[in-house]
Write an enzyme that holds these catalytic residues in place. Structure first.
Site, PDB file in Angstrom:
ATOM      1  N   ARG A  55       0.558 110.489 -24.350  1.00  0.00           N
ATOM      2  CA  ARG A  55       1.982 110.243 -24.653  1.00  0.00           C
ATOM      3  C   ARG A  55       2.172 109.977 -26.137  1.00  0.00           C
ATOM      4  O   ARG A  55       3.158 110.379 -26.743  1.00  0.00           O
ATOM      5  CB  ARG A  55       2.488 109.079 -23.791  1.00  0.00           C
ATOM      6  N   ASN A  88      11.929 101.804 -23.846  1.00  0.00           N
ATOM      7  CA  ASN A  88      11.116 102.950 -24.243  1.00  0.00           C
ATOM      8  C   ASN A  88      10.041 102.534 -25.234  1.00  0.00           C
ATOM      9  O   ASN A  88      10.221 101.602 -26.016  1.00  0.00           O
ATOM     10  CB  ASN A  88      11.994 104.050 -24.862  1.00  0.00           C
ATOM     11  N   HIS A 105       9.170  96.669 -23.931  1.00  0.00           N
ATOM     12  CA  HIS A 105       7.980  97.093 -23.179  1.00  0.00           C
ATOM     13  C   HIS A 105       6.886  97.596 -24.105  1.00  0.00           C
ATOM     14  O   HIS A 105       5.957  98.282 -23.662  1.00  0.00           O
ATOM     15  CB  HIS A 105       8.345  98.190 -22.165  1.00  0.00           C
ATOM     16  N   CYS A 132     -11.814  97.365 -33.479  1.00  0.00           N
ATOM     17  CA  CYS A 132     -10.600  96.726 -33.996  1.00  0.00           C
ATOM     18  C   CYS A 132     -10.719  96.596 -35.516  1.00  0.00           C
ATOM     19  O   CYS A 132     -11.744  96.100 -36.007  1.00  0.00           O
ATOM     20  CB  CYS A 132     -10.438  95.335 -33.375  1.00  0.00           C
ATOM     21  N   GLY A 171      20.791 105.557 -20.048  1.00  0.00           N
ATOM     22  CA  GLY A 171      19.614 106.310 -19.610  1.00  0.00           C
ATOM     23  C   GLY A 171      18.538 105.501 -18.917  1.00  0.00           C
ATOM     24  O   GLY A 171      17.347 105.706 -19.153  1.00  0.00           O
ATOM     25  N   THR A 172      18.963 104.580 -18.045  1.00  0.00           N
ATOM     26  CA  THR A 172      17.960 103.841 -17.278  1.00  0.00           C
ATOM     27  C   THR A 172      18.368 103.785 -15.807  1.00  0.00           C
ATOM     28  O   THR A 172      19.527 103.668 -15.474  1.00  0.00           O
ATOM     29  CB  THR A 172      17.737 102.409 -17.831  1.00  0.00           C
ATOM     30  N   ALA A 215      23.003 111.857 -22.060  1.00  0.00           N
ATOM     31  CA  ALA A 215      23.151 110.893 -23.162  1.00  0.00           C
ATOM     32  C   ALA A 215      23.575 111.593 -24.449  1.00  0.00           C
ATOM     33  O   ALA A 215      24.419 111.074 -25.201  1.00  0.00           O
ATOM     34  CB  ALA A 215      21.825 110.157 -23.370  1.00  0.00           C
TER      35      ALA A 215
HETATM   36  C1  BV8 Z   1       7.998  90.705 -15.551  1.00  0.00           C
HETATM   37  C2  BV8 Z   1       5.190 100.463 -19.305  1.00  0.00           C
HETATM   38  C3  BV8 Z   1       7.973  88.315 -15.477  1.00  0.00           C
HETATM   39  C4  BV8 Z   1       5.626 101.120 -20.508  1.00  0.00           C
HETATM   40  C5  BV8 Z   1       6.803  99.745 -17.712  1.00  0.00           C
HETATM   41  C6  BV8 Z   1       5.428  91.701  -8.520  1.00  0.00           C
HETATM   42  C7  BV8 Z   1       4.533  91.212  -9.459  1.00  0.00           C
HETATM   43  C8  BV8 Z   1       4.871  91.112 -10.807  1.00  0.00           C
HETATM   44  C9  BV8 Z   1       6.119  91.522 -11.230  1.00  0.00           C
HETATM   45  C10 BV8 Z   1       6.983  92.032 -10.280  1.00  0.00           C
HETATM   46  C11 BV8 Z   1       6.669  92.117  -8.938  1.00  0.00           C
HETATM   47  N1  BV8 Z   1       7.732  92.653  -8.263  1.00  0.00           N
HETATM   48  C12 BV8 Z   1       8.716  92.912  -9.162  1.00  0.00           C
HETATM   49  C13 BV8 Z   1       8.284  92.538 -10.377  1.00  0.00           C
HETATM   50  C14 BV8 Z   1       8.972  92.657 -11.632  1.00  0.00           C
HETATM   51  C15 BV8 Z   1       8.548  93.985 -12.247  1.00  0.00           C
HETATM   52  C16 BV8 Z   1       9.488  95.039 -11.702  1.00  0.00           C
HETATM   53  O1  BV8 Z   1      10.624  95.093 -12.120  1.00  0.00           O
HETATM   54  N2  BV8 Z   1       9.009  95.882 -10.773  1.00  0.00           N
HETATM   55  C17 BV8 Z   1       9.904  96.896 -10.224  1.00  0.00           C
HETATM   56  C18 BV8 Z   1       9.156  98.190  -9.983  1.00  0.00           C
HETATM   57  C19 BV8 Z   1      10.522  96.321  -8.932  1.00  0.00           C
HETATM   58  N3  BV8 Z   1       8.708  93.825 -13.676  1.00  0.00           N
HETATM   59  C20 BV8 Z   1       7.665  93.426 -14.428  1.00  0.00           C
HETATM   60  O2  BV8 Z   1       6.534  93.295 -14.028  1.00  0.00           O
HETATM   61  C21 BV8 Z   1       8.018  93.115 -15.876  1.00  0.00           C
HETATM   62  N4  BV8 Z   1       7.524  91.789 -16.190  1.00  0.00           N
HETATM   63  O3  BV8 Z   1       8.818  90.736 -14.662  1.00  0.00           O
HETATM   64  O4  BV8 Z   1       7.427  89.532 -16.028  1.00  0.00           O
HETATM   65  C22 BV8 Z   1       8.921  87.753 -16.477  1.00  0.00           C
HETATM   66  C23 BV8 Z   1      10.216  88.284 -16.604  1.00  0.00           C
HETATM   67  C24 BV8 Z   1      11.081  87.741 -17.530  1.00  0.00           C
HETATM   68  C25 BV8 Z   1      10.667  86.682 -18.339  1.00  0.00           C
HETATM   69  C26 BV8 Z   1       9.369  86.179 -18.204  1.00  0.00           C
HETATM   70  C27 BV8 Z   1       8.502  86.711 -17.275  1.00  0.00           C
HETATM   71  C28 BV8 Z   1       7.385  94.135 -16.798  1.00  0.00           C
HETATM   72  C29 BV8 Z   1       8.058  95.456 -16.596  1.00  0.00           C
HETATM   73  C30 BV8 Z   1       7.528  96.476 -17.618  1.00  0.00           C
HETATM   74  C31 BV8 Z   1       6.693  97.463 -16.922  1.00  0.00           C
HETATM   75  N5  BV8 Z   1       6.335  98.542 -17.832  1.00  0.00           N
HETATM   76  N6  BV8 Z   1       6.189 100.751 -18.294  1.00  0.00           N
HETATM   77  C32 BV8 Z   1       5.420 102.590 -20.368  1.00  0.00           C
HETATM   78  O5  BV8 Z   1       4.422 103.029 -19.770  1.00  0.00           O
HETATM   79  O6  BV8 Z   1       6.279 103.298 -20.872  1.00  0.00           O
HETATM   80  S1  BV8 Z   1       8.147 100.052 -16.741  1.00  0.00           S
HETATM   81  C33 BV8 Z   1       8.764 101.594 -16.967  1.00  0.00           C
HETATM   82  O7  BV8 Z   1      10.014 101.609 -16.273  1.00  0.00           O
HETATM   83  C34 BV8 Z   1       9.081 101.947 -18.384  1.00  0.00           C
HETATM   84  O8  BV8 Z   1       8.880 100.911 -19.307  1.00  0.00           O
HETATM   85  C35 BV8 Z   1      10.552 102.276 -18.326  1.00  0.00           C
HETATM   86  O9  BV8 Z   1      11.150 101.991 -19.486  1.00  0.00           O
HETATM   87  C36 BV8 Z   1      10.983 101.377 -17.239  1.00  0.00           C
HETATM   88  C37 BV8 Z   1      12.330 101.677 -16.667  1.00  0.00           C
HETATM   89  O10 BV8 Z   1      12.396 103.056 -16.368  1.00  0.00           O
HETATM   90  P1  BV8 Z   1      13.630 103.875 -16.995  1.00  0.00           P
HETATM   91  O11 BV8 Z   1      13.559 103.763 -18.471  1.00  0.00           O
HETATM   92  O12 BV8 Z   1      14.885 103.455 -16.346  1.00  0.00           O
HETATM   93  O13 BV8 Z   1      13.248 105.356 -16.613  1.00  0.00           O
HETATM   94  P2  BV8 Z   1      13.487 106.079 -15.207  1.00  0.00           P
HETATM   95  O14 BV8 Z   1      12.699 107.346 -15.231  1.00  0.00           O
HETATM   96  O15 BV8 Z   1      13.289 105.110 -14.102  1.00  0.00           O
HETATM   97  O16 BV8 Z   1      15.045 106.431 -15.214  1.00  0.00           O
HETATM   98  C38 BV8 Z   1      15.547 107.340 -16.171  1.00  0.00           C
HETATM   99  C39 BV8 Z   1      17.051 107.392 -15.979  1.00  0.00           C
HETATM  100  O17 BV8 Z   1      17.591 108.277 -16.950  1.00  0.00           O
HETATM  101  C40 BV8 Z   1      17.457 107.960 -14.621  1.00  0.00           C
HETATM  102  O18 BV8 Z   1      18.454 107.131 -14.063  1.00  0.00           O
HETATM  103  C41 BV8 Z   1      18.028 109.338 -14.947  1.00  0.00           C
HETATM  104  O19 BV8 Z   1      19.117 109.676 -14.123  1.00  0.00           O
HETATM  105  C42 BV8 Z   1      18.493 109.156 -16.361  1.00  0.00           C
HETATM  106  N7  BV8 Z   1      18.493 110.379 -17.167  1.00  0.00           N
HETATM  107  C43 BV8 Z   1      17.617 111.413 -17.116  1.00  0.00           C
HETATM  108  N8  BV8 Z   1      17.948 112.330 -18.053  1.00  0.00           N
HETATM  109  C44 BV8 Z   1      19.045 111.836 -18.708  1.00  0.00           C
HETATM  110  C45 BV8 Z   1      19.383 110.592 -18.151  1.00  0.00           C
HETATM  111  N9  BV8 Z   1      20.431 109.866 -18.578  1.00  0.00           N
HETATM  112  C46 BV8 Z   1      21.159 110.373 -19.599  1.00  0.00           C
HETATM  113  N10 BV8 Z   1      20.898 111.564 -20.189  1.00  0.00           N
HETATM  114  C47 BV8 Z   1      19.857 112.314 -19.767  1.00  0.00           C
HETATM  115  N11 BV8 Z   1      19.614 113.498 -20.376  1.00  0.00           N
END
Ligand code: BV8
Length: 224
Positions: A55, A88, A105, A132, A171-172, A215
């Site tokens: 990536r 992102n 993230h 490192c 876009g999320t 977007a």
């Molecule tokens: C946290 C890494 C606590 C980066 C990512 C059990 C155990 C532990 C945690 C949890 C648990 N159960 C739930 C959780 C919380 C968990 C969570 O949310 N899980 C989900 C699956 C239920 N979250 C976490 O663990 C987070 N940490 O909670 O810590 C805390 C919180 C607060 C304060 C203190 C402590 C950490 C989350 C980060 C995970 N890392 N990825 C990488 O590899 O890139 S997540 C991953 O999803 C990416 O980062 C990405 O950014 C994120 C969201 O995805 P989107 O960006 O929305 O992308 P997606 O494809 O889903 O959607 C795209 C959208 O665009 C669509 O709607 C589409 O229609 C639209 N689109 C497409 N084309 C276009 C468009 N729109 C406009 N124009 C276009 N052309």
């Protein structure tokens, strides 16, 4: 007027950066937890390093699109009254003219040392297990926030949301927390909330206004 913008993978889709959950998304063919969790990294660091190396290398083949450029113009106009929070890990906001972007993230072009905790700008690969630059140990990982890890800049983000007059999500899919909760936090404090996304999401009902479209089309109109 204070504005907070949250962006997700959809804002970079038209630049050729795959999203996560769309049909040809990044998660396809991968168990998310295998490539985006500390457990996955511990189990197979080479797989995870390679996933992010590919990536990172792809960033050299893509350009910011009209949506990134429009947000760059918005920052010119609003200055410190605009906070861009992105989920992102690409650098397209910066290359589109935004200079203050909170990467909650993490970032592909950064490496984190598990031994000395220093961060380094990183443009090459990590799967070859380089030393490192700070402590000379082979302990570098992608500077990415994985599932179960605490997102970066949360204090700054929560403060910005508490002061926002406008919150715009672009876009999320609103499936990942805490980012997916930002609209509620902003609305509770009286912000006007807008969603710009290709399709409706599970959070669309929470917004004052939800517009569907690309977007690259919607953001310049919303900004200008
Ligand atoms: C946290 C890494 C606590 C980066 C990512 C059990 C155990 C532990 C945690 C949890 C648990 N159960 C739930 C959780 C919380 C968990 C969570 O949310 N899980 C989900 C699956 C239920 N979250 C976490 O663990 C987070 N940490 O909670 O810590 C805390 C919180 C607060 C304060 C203190 C402590 C950490 C989350 C980060 C995970 N890392 N990825 C990488 O590899 O890139 S997540 C991953 O999803 C990416 O980062 C990405 O950014 C994120 C969201 O995805 P989107 O960006 O929305 O992308 P997606 O494809 O889903 O959607 C795209 C959208 O665009 C669509 O709607 C589409 O229609 C639209 N689109 C497409 N084309 C276009 C468009 N729109 C406009 N124009 C276009 N052309």
């Amino acid at each position: 007027m204070k504005v907070v913008v949250l962006t997700g993978a959809g804002i970079s889709a038209e630049s050729g950066v795959p999203t996560f959950r769309d049909s040809d998304g990044l998660w396809e063919g991968h168990d998310v937890m295998e490539v985006a969790s500390p457990e996955g990294f511990d189990a197979d660091p080479h797989l995870v390093q390679t996933f992010y190396d590919l990536r990172r290398a792809h960033l050299d083949k893509v350009e910011p699109n009209a949506a990134h450029l429009a947000l760059g113009r918005l920052e010119q106009a609003l200055g410190d009254d605009l906070v861009i929070v992105t989920q992102n890990v690409d650098d397209l906001h910066e290359r589109g003219g935004a200079s203050r972007v909170l990467h909650m993230h993490g970032e592909l072009r950064s490496a984190l040392c598990l031994s000395c905790a220093q961060r380094f700008g990183w443009d090459t690969t990590l799967a070859d297990n380089p030393r490192c630059p700070g402590c000379d140990r082979k302990a570098l990982r992608p500077d990415i926030v994985w599932f179960g890890e605490i997102p970066y800049h949360m204090d700054e983000i929560l403060f910005a949301l508490s002061e926002a007059d406008v919150f715009c999500s672009i876009g999320t899919s609103a499936q990942v927390y805490p980012a997916a909760a930002f609209v509620e936090w902003a609305a509770q404090r009286g912000a006007r909330t807008v969603e710009l996304n290709l399709e409706r999401t599970g959070a669309s009902e929470s917004f004052d206004e939800s517009r569907q479209g690309r977007a690259g089309d919607l953001v310049p109109v919303w900004v200008d």
